[in-house]
Write an enzyme that holds these catalytic residues in place. Structure first.
Site, PDB file in Angstrom:
ATOM      1  N   HIS A  72      -1.836  -8.347  21.929  1.00  0.00           N
ATOM      2  CA  HIS A  72      -2.248  -9.208  20.811  1.00  0.00           C
ATOM      3  C   HIS A  72      -2.655  -8.356  19.604  1.00  0.00           C
ATOM      4  O   HIS A  72      -2.263  -8.629  18.470  1.00  0.00           O
ATOM      5  CB  HIS A  72      -3.442 -10.078  21.223  1.00  0.00           C
ATOM      6  CG  HIS A  72      -3.054 -11.370  21.883  1.00  0.00           C
ATOM      7  ND1 HIS A  72      -2.117 -12.231  21.367  1.00  0.00           N
ATOM      8  CD2 HIS A  72      -3.509 -11.964  23.017  1.00  0.00           C
ATOM      9  CE1 HIS A  72      -2.005 -13.289  22.139  1.00  0.00           C
ATOM     10  NE2 HIS A  72      -2.843 -13.150  23.158  1.00  0.00           N
TER      11      HIS A  72
ATOM     12  N   HIS B 162      -2.290  -7.558  28.081  1.00  0.00           N
ATOM     13  CA  HIS B 162      -2.013  -8.758  27.289  1.00  0.00           C
ATOM     14  C   HIS B 162      -2.867  -8.769  26.010  1.00  0.00           C
ATOM     15  O   HIS B 162      -2.359  -9.045  24.917  1.00  0.00           O
ATOM     16  CB  HIS B 162      -2.303 -10.000  28.141  1.00  0.00           C
ATOM     17  CG  HIS B 162      -2.191 -11.298  27.411  1.00  0.00           C
ATOM     18  ND1 HIS B 162      -1.062 -12.095  27.474  1.00  0.00           N
ATOM     19  CD2 HIS B 162      -3.069 -11.957  26.614  1.00  0.00           C
ATOM     20  CE1 HIS B 162      -1.250 -13.178  26.744  1.00  0.00           C
ATOM     21  NE2 HIS B 162      -2.466 -13.121  26.226  1.00  0.00           N
ATOM     22  N   GLU B 163      -4.150  -8.465  26.158  1.00  0.00           N
ATOM     23  CA  GLU B 163      -5.046  -8.474  24.990  1.00  0.00           C
ATOM     24  C   GLU B 163      -4.720  -7.335  24.025  1.00  0.00           C
ATOM     25  O   GLU B 163      -4.750  -7.512  22.800  1.00  0.00           O
ATOM     26  CB  GLU B 163      -6.505  -8.390  25.447  1.00  0.00           C
ATOM     27  CG  GLU B 163      -6.945  -9.484  26.404  1.00  0.00           C
ATOM     28  CD  GLU B 163      -6.655 -10.886  25.896  1.00  0.00           C
ATOM     29  OE1 GLU B 163      -6.587 -11.084  24.657  1.00  0.00           O
ATOM     30  OE2 GLU B 163      -6.475 -11.795  26.736  1.00  0.00           O
TER      31      GLU B 163
END
Length: 291
Positions: A148, A144-145
């Site tokens: 980003h 997820h990071e």
């Protein structure tokens, strides 16, 4: 509420401080020397608005390390740290970005990504995350990071914040000029903006800054769904991300300072100012996706 308060106040502080400095340096006298110069004011607002946002972006990584107590893993001290480094490297290579710095910070389950550039970002996970999740769930959070970073979310949010700041600075000074002109009507010695202009612009900067923060938070919430989908793509399936979100929904997530709050994994806990959608909405979006 501490996380939301810091998210709003840091950007407001930068803009307000820049505004006060401009007042002290006499910039506003130039803008109002022959009536309000809207062209010059727009240029001034662009510099102030994007200047504040860019400053916040450039200091985001060192501020994140300092305020969260991040320990950067330069050489892994144990098997867990080696595994985290390898996981970040694997996802970074798969996403086509440079290897980020990797760190661990103390606290409840959470994680964040921050930094001004895609190829020199920072990914950090908390000790609580490592202690409360399975390896597969942690992989999903890291994915997820990384999503980003790969999506350029940090720069995108800076541009959106810069546009909002520009409107705040422009409108506040137009209103400040109008208020000052009304208060000094008939003043034959009117040689420039007075205390009415100074006070009004600061108050309007703060009030409109909160409105801008609501708009920026809305964009941030939309971006979270995309990062969740990015994590599912990196993992090859969506269930690990769903499991990670479900687990986060049942624990107290760590509070993050503004410099990395918008990049954290924590579910939304506020309303208008929340940078993340509710966990339930994120899970539903993943379940409805084709991945």
């Amino acid at each position: 509420m501490k996380r939301i308060f810091l998210f709003v106040m840091t950007n407001l502080a930068v803009v307000v401080v820049l505004g006060i400095v401009a007042n002290l340096l006499g910039v506003n006298r130039f803008l109002t020397a022959n009536g309000l110069n809207l062209g010059a004011l727009l240029g001034f607002a662009l510099i102030m608005g994007f200047g504040g946002a860019i400053i916040s972006l450039l200091i985001s990584k060192p501020m994140a390390k300092w305020t969260s107590g991040v320990k950067v893993i330069s050489q892994p001290a144990n098997a867990d740290e080696a595994w985290i480094l390898e996981t970040v490297r694997k996802f970074a290579d798969k996403s086509g970005i440079g290897m980020p710095e990797v760190g661990i910070f103390p606290g409840d389950p959470n994680a964040f990504a921050t930094g001004a550039f895609r190829d020199s970002a920072l990914v950090a996970v908390s000790t609580g995350l490592l202690q409360n999740m399975t390896h597969e769930e942690i992989e999903a959070v890291i994915g997820h990071e990384i999503a980003h970073i790969a999506n350029g979310d940090m720069v995108t949010m800076t541009l959106i914040q810069g546009v909002m700041n520009t409107f705040v600075v422009f409108i506040s000074r137009v209103v400040g000029y109008a208020v000052d002109s009304f208060l000094r009507k008939g003043d034959s010695e009117n040689t420039g903006p007075g205390i009415g202009y100074f006070v009004t612009t600061i108050v309007m900067d703060i009030l409109l800054g909160f409105v801008a923060a609501i708009i920026v938070a809305w964009f941030s919430r939309q971006r979270e769904f995309r990062a969740d989908a990015g994590a599912a793509k990196l993992m090859g399936r969506k269930q690990p991300m769903i499991n990670a979100l479900a687990r986060l929904g049942g624990v107290h997530t760590a509070e993050l300072p503004k410099t990395m709050a918008a990049m954290g994994i924590a579910g939304g806990i506020g309303k208008l100012f929340s940078t993340h959608p509710p966990i339930e909405e994120r899970i539903a979006a993943l379940q409805a996706s084709a991945q």
